[in-house]
Design a protein around this motif. Structure first.
Motif, PDB file in Angstrom:
ATOM      1  N   ALA A 151      -7.665  -1.707  -5.073  1.00 30.90           N
ATOM      2  CA  ALA A 151      -9.169  -2.233  -3.883  1.00 30.90           C
ATOM      3  C   ALA A 151      -8.745  -3.791  -2.974  1.00 30.90           C
ATOM      4  O   ALA A 151      -9.482  -4.223  -2.489  1.00 30.90           O
ATOM      5  CB  ALA A 151     -10.368  -2.227  -5.369  1.00 30.90           C
ATOM      6  N   ALA A 152      -7.732  -4.677  -3.795  1.00 30.94           N
ATOM      7  CA  ALA A 152      -7.274  -5.632  -3.360  1.00 30.94           C
ATOM      8  C   ALA A 152      -6.436  -5.542  -2.623  1.00 30.94           C
ATOM      9  O   ALA A 152      -7.303  -6.328  -1.273  1.00 30.94           O
ATOM     10  CB  ALA A 152      -6.961  -6.622  -4.226  1.00 30.94           C
ATOM     11  N   MET A 177       1.109  -1.357   0.345  1.00 31.67           N
ATOM     12  CA  MET A 177       0.032   0.251   0.046  1.00 31.67           C
ATOM     13  C   MET A 177       1.416   1.442  -0.075  1.00 31.67           C
ATOM     14  O   MET A 177       0.858   2.294  -0.663  1.00 31.67           O
ATOM     15  CB  MET A 177      -0.474  -0.001   1.168  1.00 31.67           C
ATOM     16  CG  MET A 177      -2.070  -0.985   0.804  1.00 31.67           C
ATOM     17  SD  MET A 177      -2.864  -0.796   3.086  1.00 31.67           S
ATOM     18  CE  MET A 177      -4.854  -2.051   2.284  1.00 31.67           C
ATOM     19  N   GLU A 178       1.699   1.075   0.947  1.00 35.50           N
ATOM     20  CA  GLU A 178       3.025   1.967   0.387  1.00 35.50           C
ATOM     21  C   GLU A 178       3.466   2.375  -0.229  1.00 35.50           C
ATOM     22  O   GLU A 178       4.551   3.906  -1.336  1.00 35.50           O
ATOM     23  CB  GLU A 178       4.189   2.176   1.755  1.00 35.50           C
ATOM     24  CG  GLU A 178       4.557   3.517   1.987  1.00 35.50           C
ATOM     25  CD  GLU A 178       5.754   3.280   3.889  1.00 35.50           C
ATOM     26  OE1 GLU A 178       6.673   3.867   4.011  1.00 35.50           O
ATOM     27  OE2 GLU A 178       5.815   2.102   3.896  1.00 35.50           O
ATOM     28  N   ALA A 228      -4.477   2.326 -14.372  1.00 39.82           N
ATOM     29  CA  ALA A 228      -6.156   1.221 -14.033  1.00 39.82           C
ATOM     30  C   ALA A 228      -5.375   0.213 -13.418  1.00 39.82           C
ATOM     31  O   ALA A 228      -6.053  -0.106 -12.663  1.00 39.82           O
ATOM     32  CB  ALA A 228      -6.156   0.621 -15.481  1.00 39.82           C
ATOM     33  N   LEU A 229      -4.581  -0.276 -13.315  1.00 40.27           N
ATOM     34  CA  LEU A 229      -3.798  -1.635 -12.419  1.00 40.27           C
ATOM     35  C   LEU A 229      -3.997  -1.462 -11.618  1.00 40.27           C
ATOM     36  O   LEU A 229      -4.335  -2.301 -10.033  1.00 40.27           O
ATOM     37  CB  LEU A 229      -2.167  -2.153 -13.420  1.00 40.27           C
ATOM     38  CG  LEU A 229      -2.171  -2.979 -12.835  1.00 40.27           C
ATOM     39  CD1 LEU A 229      -3.248  -4.007 -13.036  1.00 40.27           C
ATOM     40  CD2 LEU A 229      -0.492  -3.014 -13.090  1.00 40.27           C
ATOM     41  N   MET A 230      -3.382  -0.157 -10.903  1.00 41.36           N
ATOM     42  CA  MET A 230      -2.696  -0.372  -9.804  1.00 41.36           C
ATOM     43  C   MET A 230      -4.507   0.149  -9.141  1.00 41.36           C
ATOM     44  O   MET A 230      -4.164  -0.102  -7.227  1.00 41.36           O
ATOM     45  CB  MET A 230      -2.632   1.340  -9.560  1.00 41.36           C
ATOM     46  CG  MET A 230      -0.627   1.232 -10.497  1.00 41.36           C
ATOM     47  SD  MET A 230       0.131   2.644  -9.993  1.00 41.36           S
ATOM     48  CE  MET A 230       0.377   3.365  -8.411  1.00 41.36           C
ATOM     49  N   ASP A 231      -4.936   0.646  -9.712  1.00 45.81           N
ATOM     50  CA  ASP A 231      -6.450   1.209  -8.935  1.00 45.81           C
ATOM     51  C   ASP A 231      -7.253  -0.474  -8.124  1.00 45.81           C
ATOM     52  O   ASP A 231      -7.523  -0.574  -7.474  1.00 45.81           O
ATOM     53  CB  ASP A 231      -7.266   1.897  -9.458  1.00 45.81           C
ATOM     54  CG  ASP A 231      -7.202   3.360  -9.691  1.00 45.81           C
ATOM     55  OD1 ASP A 231      -5.874   4.192  -8.635  1.00 45.81           O
ATOM     56  OD2 ASP A 231      -7.526   3.889 -10.716  1.00 45.81           O
ATOM     57  N   LEU A 267      -6.286  -8.892   0.404  1.00 42.46           N
ATOM     58  CA  LEU A 267      -5.772  -9.588  -0.670  1.00 42.46           C
ATOM     59  C   LEU A 267      -4.481  -9.161  -1.586  1.00 42.46           C
ATOM     60  O   LEU A 267      -4.932  -8.347  -1.607  1.00 42.46           O
ATOM     61  CB  LEU A 267      -7.458  -9.539  -1.990  1.00 42.46           C
ATOM     62  CG  LEU A 267      -8.486 -10.347  -1.360  1.00 42.46           C
ATOM     63  CD1 LEU A 267      -9.397 -10.177  -2.450  1.00 42.46           C
ATOM     64  CD2 LEU A 267      -8.532 -11.337  -1.077  1.00 42.46           C
ATOM     65  N   PRO A 268      -3.589 -10.478  -1.878  1.00 45.10           N
ATOM     66  CA  PRO A 268      -2.707  -9.823  -2.055  1.00 45.10           C
ATOM     67  C   PRO A 268      -2.744  -9.165  -3.526  1.00 45.10           C
ATOM     68  O   PRO A 268      -3.491  -9.812  -4.239  1.00 45.10           O
ATOM     69  CB  PRO A 268      -1.674 -11.297  -1.783  1.00 45.10           C
ATOM     70  CG  PRO A 268      -2.798 -12.352  -2.051  1.00 45.10           C
ATOM     71  CD  PRO A 268      -4.241 -11.803  -1.837  1.00 45.10           C
ATOM     72  N   ALA A 269      -1.317  -8.674  -3.476  1.00 43.56           N
ATOM     73  CA  ALA A 269      -1.788  -8.621  -5.448  1.00 43.56           C
ATOM     74  C   ALA A 269      -1.759  -9.531  -6.639  1.00 43.56           C
ATOM     75  O   ALA A 269      -1.956  -9.153  -7.612  1.00 43.56           O
ATOM     76  CB  ALA A 269      -0.473  -7.810  -5.613  1.00 43.56           C
ATOM     77  N   ARG A 270      -1.543 -10.227  -5.880  1.00 42.83           N
ATOM     78  CA  ARG A 270      -1.121 -11.918  -7.351  1.00 42.83           C
ATOM     79  C   ARG A 270      -2.827 -11.680  -7.110  1.00 42.83           C
ATOM     80  O   ARG A 270      -2.778 -12.726  -8.894  1.00 42.83           O
ATOM     81  CB  ARG A 270      -0.057 -12.641  -6.554  1.00 42.83           C
ATOM     82  CG  ARG A 270      -0.515 -13.691  -5.291  1.00 42.83           C
ATOM     83  CD  ARG A 270       0.191 -14.506  -4.796  1.00 42.83           C
ATOM     84  NE  ARG A 270       0.051 -15.290  -2.988  1.00 42.83           N
ATOM     85  CZ  ARG A 270       0.304 -14.359  -2.743  1.00 42.83           C
ATOM     86  NH1 ARG A 270       1.114 -13.165  -2.753  1.00 42.83           N
ATOM     87  NH2 ARG A 270       0.464 -15.011  -0.952  1.00 42.83           N
TER      88      ARG A 270
END
Length: 366
Positions: free
Chosen positions: A168-169, A135-136, A161-164, A174-177
């Protein structure tokens, strides 16, 4: 390729690491006995190499290898610098995947940093610290990338778009994966974010020696790990770090006898190394001859010229063709001469996607 062995203090990760590598990382009954990461290179078990070495009377055998890193234990608040948080996070950034050791046994003689045994809680502790760190990372990057997107930068728009979606995950725990890139551009952007929770994970449920004879499909502590792995679509295996450390001290004959007494065909370490290899999306192609039999590590989906480049850059630069026979085919025929006689040695060009167990001879000209 490098895998980081992580876990809360005193869950057995350094004991497991010692067994994997015989590197002698200190294992003590107190938190943070591992401060600087210990590293060890481990051979990937591959019985095909022994068979080919005998068939070709090779002078030496060279297996594929994986590097494991034993990383200092993490505690709640690591993302804010608690415990050895900053060291822990920096060391995780340097690995390609994570082996997350989770304690699934009770032992009043081995203290637990949380006082009680709770595999699901322990997993969430580490996962949340990694999520907070990600998040940081996103917060620091967001303003600059948004300004670039507003100025018309197409790549920046893809990244935003991907970062948004990732944010949210992460907000949902939830993990980025868990976020699937929509296309190749997003996949490239995901790699460039260098997020901790985007790294693939293998959960290792660490059990005690006396649990080996139990039906672990119904064990409540092991099932906590299994449920988390299934929810994340991650890999998971059950292993006894203490037993594996004992097995690692035996010579090959004693090891085999011990495994037979346990009623298992291979050690948990062999399974762990093989699972780790697969976790990274790796396969091996093979070369064999009088000088050596060797397994070469490549990424699944790699084409013949790039595979040739693993041997030498000249092989890729001057690639002409590859002569290929599948290991199973060679075993069926009994010799390379028989394979050639029956037309089973294939000639493959630049577009050939190499398969695990391909025995290859490259032709090149520079």
């Amino acid at each position: 390729m490098k895998l980081g062995v992580v876990g809360l203090p005193n869950v057995g990760k350094s004991t497991l690491f010692n067994a994997i590598t015989n590197a002698g990382a200190e294992a003590a009954n107190y938190p943070f006995c591992t401060i600087e990461p210990n590293t060890g290179v481990v051979a990937v078990p591959d019985e095909r190499l022994d068979v080919l070495t005998k068939m070709f009377d090779s002078a030496r055998t060279v297996p594929a290898v994986i590097e494991f890193v034993d990383i200092a234990g993490l505690v709640k608040g690591a993302s804010r610098g608690e415990g050895l948080g900053n060291k822990f996070l920096s060391h995780i950034r340097e690995v390609d995947a994570i082996v997350h050791v989770v304690r699934c046994f009770e032992d009043e003689n081995v203290i637990h940093v949380e006082s009680t045994i709770g595999p699901k809680r322990d997993i969430e502790t580490i996962n949340m610290e990694l999520i907070y760190a990600d998040m940081e990372t996103l917060a620091k990057r967001s303003d600059r990338v948004r300004k670039m997107a507003q100025s018309g930068d197409a790549a920046a728009r893809v990244e935003i778009a991907l970062m948004d979606r990732i944010s949210a995950a992460l907000d949902a725990g939830l993990p980025a994966r868990s976020v699937e890139p929509a296309n190749e551009e997003e996949a490239a952007a995901m790699k460039n974010l260098f997020l901790l929770t985007s790294k693939p994970v293998l959960y290792a449920a660490n059990i005690s020696e006396d649990m080996l004879g139990e039906n672990l499909d119904e064990h409540p502590l092991v099932n906590q790990v299994r449920a988390v792995a299934q929810a994340e679509n991650a890999r998971m295996l059950v292993i006894s770090a203490k037993v594996e450390e004992e097995i690692a001290q035996l010579d090959p004959e004693e090891k085999q006898a011990f495994l037979e007494d346990l009623g298992i065909g291979e050690s948990g370490l062999d399974r762990l190394v093989r699972e780790s290899y697969a976790l990274l999306g790796l396969i091996s192609f093979l070369t064999a001859g009088p000088k050596e039999t060797r397994a070469w590590t490549i990424t699944k989906g790699m084409r013949a010229p790039q595979a040739a480049g693993k041997i030498h850059t000249d092989f890729e630069r001057g690639f002409i063709r590859a002569e290929v026979v599948a290991y199973d085919t060679l075993m069926e025929q009994g010799s390379m001469a028989a394979c050639k006689e029956h037309g089973l040695v294939r000639i493959e060009g630049k577009d050939y996607v190499v398969k695990d167990g391909d025995i290859m001879l490259f032709r090149f000209n520079v």
